[in-house]
Structure formats: structure tokens, C-alpha cells
Scaffold this motif. Structure first.
Motif, PDB file in Angstrom:
ATOM      1  N   UNK A  93       6.311  17.562   1.098  1.00  0.00           N
ATOM      2  CA  UNK A  93       5.642  16.354   1.592  1.00  0.00           C
ATOM      3  C   UNK A  93       5.239  15.499   0.403  1.00  0.00           C
ATOM      4  N   UNK A  94       4.965  14.250   0.670  1.00  0.00           N
ATOM      5  CA  UNK A  94       4.423  13.380  -0.363  1.00  0.00           C
ATOM      6  C   UNK A  94       3.158  12.746   0.181  1.00  0.00           C
ATOM      7  N   UNK A  95       2.149  12.644  -0.682  1.00  0.00           N
ATOM      8  CA  UNK A  95       0.888  12.035  -0.286  1.00  0.00           C
ATOM      9  C   UNK A  95       0.300  11.307  -1.487  1.00  0.00           C
ATOM     10  N   UNK A  96       0.070  10.034  -1.340  1.00  0.00           N
ATOM     11  CA  UNK A  96      -0.506   9.193  -2.395  1.00  0.00           C
ATOM     12  C   UNK A  96       0.256   9.345  -3.712  1.00  0.00           C
ATOM     13  N   UNK A  97       1.597   9.353  -3.616  1.00  0.00           N
ATOM     14  CA  UNK A  97       2.450   9.400  -4.796  1.00  0.00           C
ATOM     15  C   UNK A  97       2.621  10.778  -5.418  1.00  0.00           C
ATOM     16  N   UNK A  98       1.993  11.786  -4.853  1.00  0.00           N
ATOM     17  CA  UNK A  98       2.100  13.155  -5.379  1.00  0.00           C
ATOM     18  C   UNK A  98       2.961  13.992  -4.454  1.00  0.00           C
ATOM     19  N   UNK A  99       3.717  14.932  -5.043  1.00  0.00           N
ATOM     20  CA  UNK A  99       4.582  15.818  -4.267  1.00  0.00           C
ATOM     21  C   UNK A  99       3.873  17.141  -3.999  1.00  0.00           C
ATOM     22  N   UNK A 100       3.961  17.591  -2.757  1.00  0.00           N
ATOM     23  CA  UNK A 100       3.346  18.849  -2.337  1.00  0.00           C
ATOM     24  C   UNK A 100       4.376  19.687  -1.591  1.00  0.00           C
ATOM     25  N   UNK A 101       4.183  20.996  -1.652  1.00  0.00           N
ATOM     26  CA  UNK A 101       4.968  21.925  -0.861  1.00  0.00           C
ATOM     27  C   UNK A 101       4.013  22.786  -0.069  1.00  0.00           C
ATOM     28  N   UNK A 102       4.025  22.666   1.260  1.00  0.00           N
ATOM     29  CA  UNK A 102       3.168  23.496   2.113  1.00  0.00           C
ATOM     30  C   UNK A 102       3.852  24.844   2.307  1.00  0.00           C
ATOM     31  N   UNK A 103       3.214  25.914   1.859  1.00  0.00           N
ATOM     32  CA  UNK A 103       3.774  27.251   2.017  1.00  0.00           C
ATOM     33  C   UNK A 103       3.527  27.729   3.443  1.00  0.00           C
ATOM     34  N   UNK A 104       4.601  28.121   4.108  1.00  0.00           N
ATOM     35  CA  UNK A 104       4.537  28.561   5.505  1.00  0.00           C
ATOM     36  C   UNK A 104       5.270  29.896   5.631  1.00  0.00           C
ATOM     37  N   UNK A 105       5.050  30.590   6.736  1.00  0.00           N
ATOM     38  CA  UNK A 105       5.734  31.854   6.975  1.00  0.00           C
ATOM     39  C   UNK A 105       7.184  31.636   7.380  1.00  0.00           C
ATOM     40  N   UNK A 106       7.418  30.617   8.205  1.00  0.00           N
ATOM     41  CA  UNK A 106       8.768  30.366   8.690  1.00  0.00           C
ATOM     42  C   UNK A 106       8.894  28.903   9.095  1.00  0.00           C
ATOM     43  N   UNK A 107      10.107  28.386   9.021  1.00  0.00           N
ATOM     44  CA  UNK A 107      10.402  27.028   9.462  1.00  0.00           C
ATOM     45  C   UNK A 107      11.308  27.132  10.678  1.00  0.00           C
ATOM     46  N   UNK A 108      10.979  26.382  11.719  1.00  0.00           N
ATOM     47  CA  UNK A 108      11.743  26.444  12.962  1.00  0.00           C
ATOM     48  C   UNK A 108      12.642  25.243  13.132  1.00  0.00           C
ATOM     49  N   UNK A 109      12.576  24.659  14.310  1.00  0.00           N
ATOM     50  CA  UNK A 109      13.456  23.563  14.677  1.00  0.00           C
ATOM     51  C   UNK A 109      12.699  22.236  14.701  1.00  0.00           C
ATOM     52  N   UNK A 110      13.455  21.178  14.924  1.00  0.00           N
ATOM     53  CA  UNK A 110      12.863  19.854  15.119  1.00  0.00           C
ATOM     54  C   UNK A 110      12.762  19.618  16.621  1.00  0.00           C
ATOM     55  N   UNK A 111      11.572  19.235  17.076  1.00  0.00           N
ATOM     56  CA  UNK A 111      11.337  18.971  18.494  1.00  0.00           C
ATOM     57  C   UNK A 111      11.006  17.505  18.708  1.00  0.00           C
TER      58      UNK A 111
END
Length: 163
Positions: A93-111
Motif C-alpha cells: 500500500x502507499x500512504x502519504x508518499x510512503x510505501x507499506x506492506x501489511x503482513x497478513x496470514x493469507x491473501x484471497x480473491x477480489x470481491x
């Protein structure tokens, strides 16, 4: 003289406001992130710890030559770390010009979901989760919590839930 019934040709019957969410799982809870805020989905290979950083900051990542701050969504939601380090997924993700990576257990589908069907947070939901959520969607026996990306990345800032 006979009255004519007029029908607008091509006029939509009702305007549906569909929104797209990428689904992720943390501690077996389904969460949704607005797809417009997501830049990448990737597997975390190496992470550098940041001394004296807040508990939510898991470390720094190098993603195609760019420094990305890894944020533990488990920690942000007040959950214990599960100790799974073998294959961590991250949502970029990007927020206020900074790059972030949200650590999650799993990534699913797009709904694709109708924005009008989003419900307010349940009254019994943990306050930390309410502060990070925009609402919920009921999906075939499962509750998906819609995360407020700005709130998730606003470290130390408290916001009042709108309810």
C-alpha cells in the motif's frame, strides 16, 4: 385522445455502487482492503528489524529497490504473533508518499460488493478493531471486516468510530 405511457429508454432501474475489495485473512478472520489502495501482493523473503520501532512495525523490506515498511496487521489488531515466519504474505500500500506492506496470514480473491450492503460494525466488536474498520459485509455465513487503510497506517493516532 389516448394518453401515451412514456418509458425512458436506456435509463438504469437502480444505480448500484459496486466496490472491489481484495480479501486477506488474519487469525482466521476475513478482512477486506479497498482494491484501489492496493499496489502489490507479494511473499516476504527478507525483513530487517528496526531497533526501538513501535510493536506494529515488523521491519523494513526491499521491494524492487524500494524500501517498504512492513506493518504487522496482527499486532495492529491487538493479536498475538502466530510465529509463522516460513511464508509471510504482504499487501503493498502507499500512504502519504510512503510505501507499506501489511503482513497478513493469507491473501484471497477480489470481491465486487454493493457499497449499499455494507453494515456498521457490530456493537460487540473490540474497540481496536472498530477504530480500524469502515464496516462489515455479511458473506454467505462469514463476516468480512472492511479495513480503513488510513486508520491502519495512522500509528498512535486514535480516531472516533463513526456510528
Amino acid at each position: 385522445m389516448k394518453a401515451l405511457n412514456t418509458v425512458a429508454i436506456g435509463a438504469p432501474k437502480s444505480l448500484s455502487r459496486e466496490m472491489e475489495f481484495i480479501t486477506v485473512t488474519v487469525a482466521r478472520q476475513l478482512l477486506g482492503l479497498p482494491i484501489g489502495r492496493v499496489h502489490d501482493v507479494f511473499v516476504v523473503s527478507e525483513m530487517t528489524k528496526v531497533p526501538l520501532a513501535q510493536a506494529e512495525i515488523a521491519g523494513l523490506l526491499n521491494l524492487r529497490g524500494r524500501v517498504v515498511t512492513a506493518v504487522s496487521l496482527r499486532s495492529r489488531l491487538g493479536l498475538e504473533d502466530d510465529g509463522r515466519a516460513e511464508r509471510r504474505m504482504a499487501v503493498g500500500l502507499e500512504n502519504q508518499g510512503e510505501a507499506y506492506g501489511l503482513l497478513v496470514d493469507d491473501v484471497g480473491e477480489v470481491l465486487k460488493l454493493d457499497a449499499d450492503e455494507m453494515q456498521p460494525n457490530p456493537v460487540h466488536m473490540d474497540r481496536r478493531w472498530v477504530n480500524l474498520s469502515q464496516g462489515v459485509h455479511q458473506l454467505q455465513g462469514e463476516l468480512m471486516i472492511i479495513l480503513d487503510v488510513d486508520a491502519v497506517l495512522a500509528f498512535g493516532a486514535e480516531r472516533d468510530p463513526v456510528q
